[in-house]
Scaffold this motif. Structure first.
Motif, short mmCIF file in Angstrom:
data_model
loop_
_atom_site.label_atom_id
_atom_site.label_comp_id
_atom_site.label_asym_id
_atom_site.label_seq_id
_atom_site.Cartn_x
_atom_site.Cartn_y
_atom_site.Cartn_z
N GLU A 170 25.96 -26.74 -49.01
CA GLU A 170 25.67 -27.49 -47.79
C GLU A 170 25.27 -28.93 -48.12
O GLU A 170 25.69 -29.87 -47.44
CB GLU A 170 24.57 -26.81 -46.98
CG GLU A 170 25.01 -25.54 -46.30
CD GLU A 170 23.87 -24.79 -45.63
OE1 GLU A 170 22.70 -25.25 -45.71
OE2 GLU A 170 24.14 -23.72 -45.04
N TYR A 171 24.48 -29.08 -49.16
CA TYR A 171 24.05 -30.43 -49.57
C TYR A 171 25.26 -31.26 -50.00
O TYR A 171 25.43 -32.41 -49.57
CB TYR A 171 23.04 -30.34 -50.72
CG TYR A 171 22.60 -31.70 -51.21
CD1 TYR A 171 21.59 -32.40 -50.57
CD2 TYR A 171 23.21 -32.29 -52.32
CE1 TYR A 171 21.19 -33.65 -51.01
CE2 TYR A 171 22.83 -33.54 -52.77
CZ TYR A 171 21.82 -34.22 -52.11
OH TYR A 171 21.45 -35.46 -52.55
N VAL A 172 26.10 -30.68 -50.86
CA VAL A 172 27.26 -31.39 -51.38
C VAL A 172 28.22 -31.76 -50.25
O VAL A 172 28.74 -32.88 -50.21
CB VAL A 172 27.96 -30.52 -52.46
CG1 VAL A 172 29.31 -31.07 -52.83
CG2 VAL A 172 27.08 -30.42 -53.70
N GLU A 173 28.43 -30.84 -49.32
CA GLU A 173 29.31 -31.14 -48.19
C GLU A 173 28.74 -32.24 -47.30
O GLU A 173 29.46 -33.13 -46.85
CB GLU A 173 29.57 -29.87 -47.38
CG GLU A 173 30.46 -28.88 -48.10
CD GLU A 173 30.56 -27.53 -47.37
OE1 GLU A 173 30.03 -27.41 -46.24
OE2 GLU A 173 31.14 -26.61 -47.96
N ALA A 174 27.43 -32.18 -47.04
CA ALA A 174 26.80 -33.19 -46.19
C ALA A 174 26.89 -34.58 -46.81
O ALA A 174 27.03 -35.58 -46.10
CB ALA A 174 25.34 -32.82 -45.94
N LYS A 175 26.81 -34.64 -48.13
CA LYS A 175 26.87 -35.93 -48.84
C LYS A 175 28.30 -36.31 -49.22
O LYS A 175 28.51 -37.36 -49.83
CB LYS A 175 26.02 -35.88 -50.12
CG LYS A 175 24.55 -35.66 -49.88
CD LYS A 175 23.93 -36.89 -49.26
CE LYS A 175 22.43 -36.74 -49.14
NZ LYS A 175 21.81 -37.95 -48.64
N GLN A 176 29.25 -35.43 -48.91
CA GLN A 176 30.67 -35.64 -49.23
C GLN A 176 30.88 -35.88 -50.73
O GLN A 176 31.49 -36.84 -51.15
CB GLN A 176 31.25 -36.78 -48.41
CG GLN A 176 31.19 -36.52 -46.92
CD GLN A 176 31.73 -37.67 -46.10
OE1 GLN A 176 31.84 -38.80 -46.57
NE2 GLN A 176 32.05 -37.38 -44.85
N LEU A 177 30.31 -34.97 -51.52
CA LEU A 177 30.40 -35.04 -52.97
C LEU A 177 31.30 -33.94 -53.50
O LEU A 177 31.53 -32.94 -52.83
CB LEU A 177 29.00 -34.88 -53.59
CG LEU A 177 27.95 -35.91 -53.17
CD1 LEU A 177 26.58 -35.48 -53.68
CD2 LEU A 177 28.32 -37.29 -53.65
N ASP A 178 31.79 -34.14 -54.70
CA ASP A 178 32.53 -33.09 -55.40
C ASP A 178 31.53 -32.18 -56.09
O ASP A 178 30.66 -32.66 -56.83
CB ASP A 178 33.48 -33.73 -56.43
CG ASP A 178 34.25 -32.71 -57.21
OD1 ASP A 178 33.73 -32.25 -58.26
OD2 ASP A 178 35.36 -32.36 -56.77
N LEU A 179 31.61 -30.89 -55.86
CA LEU A 179 30.63 -29.93 -56.38
C LEU A 179 30.52 -29.99 -57.90
O LEU A 179 29.42 -30.06 -58.44
CB LEU A 179 30.97 -28.51 -55.92
CG LEU A 179 30.05 -27.39 -56.42
CD1 LEU A 179 28.63 -27.61 -55.91
CD2 LEU A 179 30.58 -26.04 -55.96
N GLU A 201 21.77 -17.50 -51.44
CA GLU A 201 20.96 -18.54 -50.79
C GLU A 201 21.04 -19.86 -51.54
O GLU A 201 21.24 -20.93 -50.94
CB GLU A 201 19.51 -18.07 -50.68
CG GLU A 201 18.62 -19.03 -49.94
CD GLU A 201 17.18 -18.54 -49.84
OE1 GLU A 201 16.32 -19.40 -49.55
OE2 GLU A 201 16.92 -17.34 -50.06
N ASP A 202 20.91 -19.81 -52.87
CA ASP A 202 20.99 -21.04 -53.67
C ASP A 202 22.39 -21.64 -53.59
O ASP A 202 22.53 -22.87 -53.46
CB ASP A 202 20.63 -20.76 -55.12
CG ASP A 202 19.15 -20.44 -55.32
OD1 ASP A 202 18.36 -20.75 -54.41
OD2 ASP A 202 18.80 -19.89 -56.39
N ALA A 203 23.43 -20.81 -53.66
CA ALA A 203 24.80 -21.31 -53.59
C ALA A 203 25.05 -21.99 -52.25
O ALA A 203 25.63 -23.08 -52.19
CB ALA A 203 25.78 -20.16 -53.81
N ARG A 204 24.61 -21.38 -51.18
CA ARG A 204 24.79 -21.96 -49.84
C ARG A 204 24.03 -23.28 -49.73
O ARG A 204 24.55 -24.27 -49.20
CB ARG A 204 24.35 -20.97 -48.77
CG ARG A 204 24.61 -21.44 -47.35
CD ARG A 204 24.29 -20.42 -46.28
NE ARG A 204 22.88 -20.01 -46.31
CZ ARG A 204 22.45 -18.82 -46.71
NH1 ARG A 204 23.31 -17.90 -47.12
NH2 ARG A 204 21.16 -18.53 -46.71
#
Length: 83
Positions: A18-27, A11-14
């Motif tokens: 999802e946040y990083v993808e939505a903001k178009q950031l590098d994890l 759950e935490d990983a997802r």
């Protein structure tokens, strides 16, 4: 460069992905920046508390009346300088 592994439940990983993808950031950069900012904030807060502790030990509280007397003395001194 060194690698640090962290373990997250699904759950935490997802949630993070999802946040990083939505903001178009590098994890990796996002996690590094968040961890560094957290450490810096904690350090700054500790410095603040230490500074306030020393300030409160050294400061002298004065009453409103004492402050007003001080202003009168200051006003008198300024009037002499400006005369």
């Amino acid at each position: 460069m060194e690698t640090i592994n962290i373990h997250l439940n699904e759950e935490d990983a997802r949630f993070i992905k999802e946040y990083v993808e939505a903001k178009q950031l590098d994890l990796s950069i996002f996690i590094r920046d968040v961890m560094i900012e957290h450490i810096q904030n904690e350090r700054d807060l500790n410095r603040y508390h230490e500074t306030m502790y020393h300030h409160q030990k050294a400061s002298k509280a004065i009453s409103f009346e004492e402050m007003m007397k001080g202003d009168l003395v200051l006003d008198q001194a300024l009037s002499l300088v400006n005369a």
